[in-house]
Design a protein around this motif. Structure first.
Motif, PDB file in Angstrom:
ATOM      1  N   TYR A   6       0.858  -1.180   0.000  1.00 40.68           N
ATOM      2  CA  TYR A   6       0.000   0.000   0.000  1.00 40.68           C
ATOM      3  C   TYR A   6       0.896   1.233   0.000  1.00 40.68           C
ATOM      4  CZ  TYR A   6       0.931  -0.097   5.015  1.00 40.68           C
ATOM      5  OH  TYR A   6       1.527  -0.134   6.224  1.00 40.68           O
ATOM      6  N   SER A   7       0.334   2.338  -0.419  1.00 39.31           N
ATOM      7  CA  SER A   7       1.125   3.556  -0.558  1.00 39.31           C
ATOM      8  C   SER A   7       0.947   4.472   0.645  1.00 39.31           C
ATOM      9  CB  SER A   7       0.703   4.301  -1.827  1.00 39.31           C
ATOM     10  OG  SER A   7      -0.632   4.741  -1.687  1.00 39.31           O
ATOM     11  N   LYS A   8       1.724   5.527   0.654  1.00 40.19           N
ATOM     12  CA  LYS A   8       1.660   6.514   1.732  1.00 40.19           C
ATOM     13  C   LYS A   8       0.525   7.495   1.449  1.00 40.19           C
ATOM     14  CE  LYS A   8       4.338  10.216   3.811  1.00 40.19           C
ATOM     15  NZ  LYS A   8       5.589  10.963   3.761  1.00 40.19           N
ATOM     16  N   LEU A   9      -0.193   7.853   2.482  1.00 38.19           N
ATOM     17  CA  LEU A   9      -1.249   8.854   2.377  1.00 38.19           C
ATOM     18  C   LEU A   9      -0.662  10.210   2.744  1.00 38.19           C
ATOM     19  CD1 LEU A   9      -4.238   9.736   2.163  1.00 38.19           C
ATOM     20  CD2 LEU A   9      -4.446   9.168   4.581  1.00 38.19           C
ATOM     21  N   SER A  10      -0.808  11.184   1.869  1.00 33.51           N
ATOM     22  CA  SER A  10      -0.324  12.534   2.120  1.00 33.51           C
ATOM     23  C   SER A  10      -1.497  13.496   2.094  1.00 33.51           C
ATOM     24  CB  SER A  10       0.696  12.939   1.052  1.00 33.51           C
ATOM     25  OG  SER A  10       1.809  12.085   1.082  1.00 33.51           O
ATOM     26  N   PHE A  11      -1.362  14.580   2.826  1.00 34.33           N
ATOM     27  CA  PHE A  11      -2.373  15.635   2.823  1.00 34.33           C
ATOM     28  C   PHE A  11      -1.773  16.885   2.197  1.00 34.33           C
ATOM     29  CE2 PHE A  11      -4.207  12.899   6.017  1.00 34.33           C
ATOM     30  CZ  PHE A  11      -5.559  12.998   5.741  1.00 34.33           C
ATOM     31  N   ALA A  12      -2.592  17.607   1.444  1.00 30.93           N
ATOM     32  CA  ALA A  12      -2.135  18.812   0.759  1.00 30.93           C
ATOM     33  C   ALA A  12      -1.709  19.866   1.774  1.00 30.93           C
ATOM     34  CB  ALA A  12      -3.247  19.354  -0.142  1.00 30.93           C
ATOM     35  N   HIS A  13      -0.580  20.519   1.506  1.00 32.83           N
ATOM     36  CA  HIS A  13      -0.049  21.614   2.318  1.00 32.83           C
ATOM     37  C   HIS A  13       0.202  21.197   3.769  1.00 32.83           C
ATOM     38  CE1 HIS A  13      -1.110  24.004  -1.124  1.00 32.83           C
ATOM     39  NE2 HIS A  13      -2.374  23.664  -0.993  1.00 32.83           N
ATOM     40  N   THR A  14       0.600  19.948   3.989  1.00 36.19           N
ATOM     41  CA  THR A  14       0.839  19.447   5.344  1.00 36.19           C
ATOM     42  C   THR A  14       2.168  18.705   5.392  1.00 36.19           C
ATOM     43  OG1 THR A  14      -1.534  19.158   5.632  1.00 36.19           O
ATOM     44  CG2 THR A  14      -0.113  18.055   7.216  1.00 36.19           C
ATOM     45  N   VAL A  15       2.988  19.036   6.372  1.00 37.07           N
ATOM     46  CA  VAL A  15       4.261  18.350   6.583  1.00 37.07           C
ATOM     47  C   VAL A  15       3.993  17.119   7.438  1.00 37.07           C
ATOM     48  CG1 VAL A  15       6.549  18.541   7.598  1.00 37.07           C
ATOM     49  CG2 VAL A  15       5.547  20.498   6.429  1.00 37.07           C
ATOM     50  N   LEU A  59     -11.569   3.623   6.273  1.00 40.11           N
ATOM     51  CA  LEU A  59     -12.285   2.580   5.540  1.00 40.11           C
ATOM     52  C   LEU A  59     -12.769   3.063   4.176  1.00 40.11           C
ATOM     53  CD1 LEU A  59     -14.325   0.916   8.424  1.00 40.11           C
ATOM     54  CD2 LEU A  59     -12.327   0.008   7.218  1.00 40.11           C
ATOM     55  N   ARG A  60     -13.210   4.315   4.087  1.00 38.35           N
ATOM     56  CA  ARG A  60     -13.650   4.848   2.794  1.00 38.35           C
ATOM     57  C   ARG A  60     -12.488   5.024   1.833  1.00 38.35           C
ATOM     58  NH1 ARG A  60     -18.230   9.519   3.676  1.00 38.35           N
ATOM     59  NH2 ARG A  60     -19.526   8.363   5.138  1.00 38.35           N
ATOM     60  N   LEU A  61     -11.327   5.374   2.379  1.00 42.29           N
ATOM     61  CA  LEU A  61     -10.158   5.575   1.536  1.00 42.29           C
ATOM     62  C   LEU A  61      -9.670   4.262   0.961  1.00 42.29           C
ATOM     63  CD1 LEU A  61      -8.231   7.783   0.596  1.00 42.29           C
ATOM     64  CD2 LEU A  61      -6.824   7.255   2.572  1.00 42.29           C
ATOM     65  N   GLY A  62      -9.634   3.221   1.795  1.00 44.28           N
ATOM     66  CA  GLY A  62      -9.206   1.908   1.335  1.00 44.28           C
ATOM     67  C   GLY A  62      -7.706   1.844   1.066  1.00 44.28           C
ATOM     68  N   ALA A  63      -7.236   0.654   0.765  1.00 47.48           N
ATOM     69  CA  ALA A  63      -5.820   0.444   0.450  1.00 47.48           C
ATOM     70  C   ALA A  63      -5.597   0.696  -1.034  1.00 47.48           C
ATOM     71  CB  ALA A  63      -5.400  -0.967   0.826  1.00 47.48           C
ATOM     72  N   SER A  64      -4.522   1.401  -1.344  1.00 45.03           N
ATOM     73  CA  SER A  64      -4.209   1.721  -2.730  1.00 45.03           C
ATOM     74  C   SER A  64      -2.711   1.592  -2.935  1.00 45.03           C
ATOM     75  CB  SER A  64      -4.667   3.149  -3.041  1.00 45.03           C
ATOM     76  OG  SER A  64      -4.237   3.518  -4.324  1.00 45.03           O
ATOM     77  N   ARG A  65      -2.322   1.259  -4.143  1.00 42.74           N
ATOM     78  CA  ARG A  65      -0.896   1.153  -4.445  1.00 42.74           C
ATOM     79  C   ARG A  65      -0.336   2.452  -4.996  1.00 42.74           C
ATOM     80  NH1 ARG A  65       0.052  -4.856  -6.930  1.00 42.74           N
ATOM     81  NH2 ARG A  65      -0.788  -5.970  -5.146  1.00 42.74           N
ATOM     82  N   THR A  66      -1.205   3.371  -5.368  1.00 45.73           N
ATOM     83  CA  THR A  66      -0.734   4.644  -5.903  1.00 45.73           C
ATOM     84  C   THR A  66      -0.738   5.691  -4.794  1.00 45.73           C
ATOM     85  OG1 THR A  66      -2.966   5.267  -6.573  1.00 45.73           O
ATOM     86  CG2 THR A  66      -1.610   4.142  -8.201  1.00 45.73           C
ATOM     87  N   SER A  67       0.207   6.609  -4.847  1.00 49.21           N
ATOM     88  CA  SER A  67       0.293   7.663  -3.843  1.00 49.21           C
ATOM     89  C   SER A  67      -0.916   8.581  -3.969  1.00 49.21           C
ATOM     90  CB  SER A  67       1.564   8.474  -4.016  1.00 49.21           C
ATOM     91  OG  SER A  67       2.678   7.656  -3.751  1.00 49.21           O
ATOM     92  N   THR A  68      -1.456   8.967  -2.830  1.00 51.58           N
ATOM     93  CA  THR A  68      -2.650   9.792  -2.798  1.00 51.58           C
ATOM     94  C   THR A  68      -2.365  11.058  -2.008  1.00 51.58           C
ATOM     95  OG1 THR A  68      -3.940   7.763  -2.726  1.00 51.58           O
ATOM     96  CG2 THR A  68      -5.092   9.786  -2.250  1.00 51.58           C
ATOM     97  N   ILE A  69      -2.749  12.196  -2.581  1.00 52.69           N
ATOM     98  CA  ILE A  69      -2.671  13.462  -1.855  1.00 52.69           C
ATOM     99  C   ILE A  69      -4.108  13.893  -1.593  1.00 52.69           C
ATOM    100  CG2 ILE A  69      -1.925  15.860  -1.903  1.00 52.69           C
ATOM    101  CD1 ILE A  69       0.352  15.019  -3.729  1.00 52.69           C
ATOM    102  N   MET A  70      -4.509  13.815  -0.335  1.00 50.94           N
ATOM    103  CA  MET A  70      -5.875  14.140   0.049  1.00 50.94           C
ATOM    104  C   MET A  70      -5.970  15.592   0.498  1.00 50.94           C
ATOM    105  SD  MET A  70      -7.755  11.484  -0.362  1.00 50.94           S
ATOM    106  CE  MET A  70      -9.196  12.025   0.507  1.00 50.94           C
ATOM    107  N   ASP A  71      -7.174  16.112   0.435  1.00 52.21           N
ATOM    108  CA  ASP A  71      -7.449  17.447   0.938  1.00 52.21           C
ATOM    109  C   ASP A  71      -8.106  17.306   2.308  1.00 52.21           C
ATOM    110  OD1 ASP A  71      -7.495  20.197   0.829  1.00 52.21           O
ATOM    111  OD2 ASP A  71      -9.505  20.256  -0.036  1.00 52.21           O
TER     112      ASP A  71
END
Length: 139
Positions: A6-15, A59-71
Motif C-alpha cells: 500500500y502507498s503513503k497517504l499525504s495531505f495537501a499543504h501538510t508536513v 475505511l472509505r479511503l481503502g488500500a491503494s498502491r498509488t500515492s494519494t494526496i488528500m485534501d
C-alpha cells in the motif's frame, strides 16, 4: 500469509515528516505531539476528530498502491457526518448594539417553526418562535 503493498497517504499543504515534526516539538514551537496544530492522531483527536470519523475515513479511503494526496476538507466532512447527529447548534448576539423586533400577529407564544436542514436528529433541531426577537443592530 498474504502480504499487500500500500502507498503513503499525504495531505495537501501538510508536513508529515517525523524529522520535521520532531524539530517543531524539540524547539517548543508546539506544545507537544498532541498539540491540535500537529497532524498526528493525538493532535487530530484534540482538534475535534471523533474516533468513529477517523475509522470511517480510513475505511472509505481503502488500500491503494498509488500515492494519494488528500485534501483536509474531505477528512473533516466525514467527521462532520458523525458529529452533526449528536451536537446541538447554538448562536448568540452580543448585548451591545442590539435591536428588539416585535412580531405582530395571532401566533401563540411558543409556536414551532420546523426542522433545520443540517441535522437529521429531530430532538436536536427544533426551534421555537417568541413574539420578541433580538437582532444585531447592524442588520
Amino acid at each position: 500469509v498474504t502480504l499487500y503493498d500500500y502507498s503513503k497517504l499525504s495531505f495537501a499543504h501538510t508536513v508529515l515528516s517525523k524529522r520535521k515534526l520532531s524539530w517543531l516539538v524539540d524547539t517548543k514551537m508546539v506544545d507537544g505531539w498532541d498539540d491540535p496544530r500537529m497532524p498526528t492522531i493525538r493532535g487530530l483527536l484534540r482538534k475535534g476528530m471523533l474516533p468513529e470519523g477517523l475509522k470511517d475515513f480510513i475505511l472509505r479511503l481503502g488500500a491503494s498502491r498509488t500515492s494519494t494526496i488528500m485534501d483536509w476538507t474531505k477528512f473533516w466532512a466525514i467527521n462532520r457526518q458523525h458529529i452533526d447527529p449528536v451536537a446541538p447548534r447554538f448562536w448568540a448576539i452580543h448585548l451591545n448594539d442590539t435591536v428588539e423586533v416585535e412580531l405582530v400577529g395571532d401566533q401563540d407564544d411558543d409556536q414551532f417553526l420546523g426542522e433545520e436542514e443540517y441535522s437529521k436528529d429531530v430532538p436536536l433541531n427544533k426551534k421555537f418562535l417568541n413574539l420578541t426577537i433580538v437582532d444585531n443592530g447592524g442588520n
